[in-house]
Design an enzyme around this catalytic site. Structure first.
Site, PDB file in Angstrom:
ATOM      1  N   THR A  26       1.029  -1.206  -0.008  1.00 31.59           N
ATOM      2  CA  THR A  26       0.000  -0.016   0.091  1.00 31.59           C
ATOM      3  C   THR A  26       0.925   1.422  -0.111  1.00 31.59           C
ATOM      4  O   THR A  26       0.816   2.093  -0.729  1.00 31.59           O
ATOM      5  CB  THR A  26      -1.058   0.037   1.223  1.00 31.59           C
ATOM      6  OG1 THR A  26      -1.582  -1.251   1.293  1.00 31.59           O
ATOM      7  CG2 THR A  26      -2.043   1.012   1.274  1.00 31.59           C
ATOM      8  N   GLU A 100       9.332   0.028  11.965  1.00 34.35           N
ATOM      9  CA  GLU A 100       8.234   0.918  11.832  1.00 34.35           C
ATOM     10  C   GLU A 100       7.655   1.140  13.207  1.00 34.35           C
ATOM     11  O   GLU A 100       7.173   2.137  13.180  1.00 34.35           O
ATOM     12  CB  GLU A 100       7.003  -0.180  11.217  1.00 34.35           C
ATOM     13  CG  GLU A 100       7.391  -0.432   9.691  1.00 34.35           C
ATOM     14  CD  GLU A 100       6.314  -1.687   9.125  1.00 34.35           C
ATOM     15  OE1 GLU A 100       5.882  -1.512   8.029  1.00 34.35           O
ATOM     16  OE2 GLU A 100       5.852  -2.487   9.757  1.00 34.35           O
TER      17      GLU A 100
HETATM   18  C1  5RP Z   1       4.965  -4.216   6.859  1.00 30.98           C
HETATM   19  C2  5RP Z   1       3.685  -3.903   7.473  1.00 30.98           C
HETATM   20  C3  5RP Z   1       2.503  -3.373   6.424  1.00 30.98           C
HETATM   21  O1  5RP Z   1       2.391  -2.292   6.655  1.00 30.98           O
HETATM   22  C4  5RP Z   1       1.347  -4.443   6.318  1.00 30.98           C
HETATM   23  O2  5RP Z   1       2.106  -5.836   6.258  1.00 30.98           O
HETATM   24  C5  5RP Z   1       0.653  -3.872   5.179  1.00 30.98           C
HETATM   25  O3  5RP Z   1       1.171  -4.485   3.960  1.00 30.98           O
HETATM   26  P1  5RP Z   1       0.283  -4.065   2.642  1.00 30.98           P
HETATM   27  O4  5RP Z   1       0.232  -2.681   2.469  1.00 30.98           O
HETATM   28  O5  5RP Z   1       1.331  -4.959   1.552  1.00 30.98           O
HETATM   29  O6  5RP Z   1      -0.934  -4.967   2.527  1.00 30.98           O
HETATM   30  O7  5RP Z   1       3.405  -3.832   8.476  1.00 30.98           O
HETATM   31  O8  5RP Z   1       5.743  -4.791   8.064  1.00 30.98           O
END
Ligand code: 5RP
Length: 220
Positions: A26, A100
């Site tokens: 995303t 994060e």
């Molecule tokens: C990575 C994360 C991502 O933000 C989470 O997994 C969502 O990923 P995506 O946008 O591919 O659905 O926490 O560590």
């Protein structure tokens, strides 16, 4: 739906900001859009939360810096795997949860971008909690985490054990619906060998949701 939410978040970015860049499919749309804005003259400095994001942001021409160079980040844009009605989250599907969470903690504002499928009634229903653990004694750490009431699986990608950017393992821990995410976050982190877990409590300020109907913004 992801793209709509991810691009909307770019509207919050102002000239001169230090911007935390999350990880995942995303936020990749956010990074691409930010790259376009930089091409049009926007001046920002990005703080990447993973090697993957660092590479992508560099490809799109976003100037980057190390978190150690700044005590405070103006705004961070990141994704999530689950979001509940308190705007608490499960993150770490992409394995970048520790960086994060550090970046989110030091950000004045944390914006989460998701599609509508990520909204849940209770955390843990659809997605396990990722727990980053150091390799030393990881099987004992796993047993200790399981005593908190989950089934834990060592993360593998294509038969290879997954290694984080911090050279650690990830345990994906299925707790089912989590009644008290705040308490569980603390209990997991109290176990020696655990580096961090993917429960993000009281860190998100705003969630931008892309849906078939359009864009919705959820605030604290
Ligand atoms: C990575 C994360 C991502 O933000 C989470 O997994 C969502 O990923 P995506 O946008 O591919 O659905 O926490 O560590």
């Amino acid at each position: 739906m992801k793209k709509k939410a991810a691009e909307k978040a770019v509207e919050y970015v102002e000239d001169g900001m230090i911007v935390g860049l999350g990880t995942g499919s995303t936020v990749a749309y956010t990074i691409k859009k930010l790259g376009e804005k930089i091409g049009e003259g926007l001046k920002i400095t990005g703080i990447p939360t993973s090697m993957q994001t660092k590479k992508l942001a560099a490809e799109y021409g976003i100037p980057l810096a190390d978190l150690n160079e700044y005590t405070e980040i103006d705004l961070t844009i990141d994704g999530a795997d689950e979001v509940d009605s308190n705007l608490d989250l499960i993150k770490g599907g992409g394995g970048a949860l520790t960086r994060e969470k550090i970046v989110a903690y030091h950000s004045k504002k944390e914006i989460i971008v998701i599609d509508e499928t990520k909204i849940v009634k209770g955390l843990g229903c659809d997605f396990p909690v990722p727990v980053e653990v150091i390799k030393y004694g990881w099987q004992n750490t796993k047993k200790a985490v399981e005593k908190l009431g989950c089934k834990a699986e060592l993360r593998r990608i294509m038969d290879e054990v997954y290694i984080t950017d911090n050279s650690n393992y990830i345990l994906d821990c299925d707790f089912g619906r989590i009644e008290d995410p705040e308490q569980l976050e603390q209990e997991i982190n109290n176990i020696p060998g655990v580096v961090e877990n993917g429960l993000f409590i009281d860190l998100a300020d705003e969630v931008i949701v892309g849906s078939r109907q359009g864009i919705m913004t959820l605030e604290k």
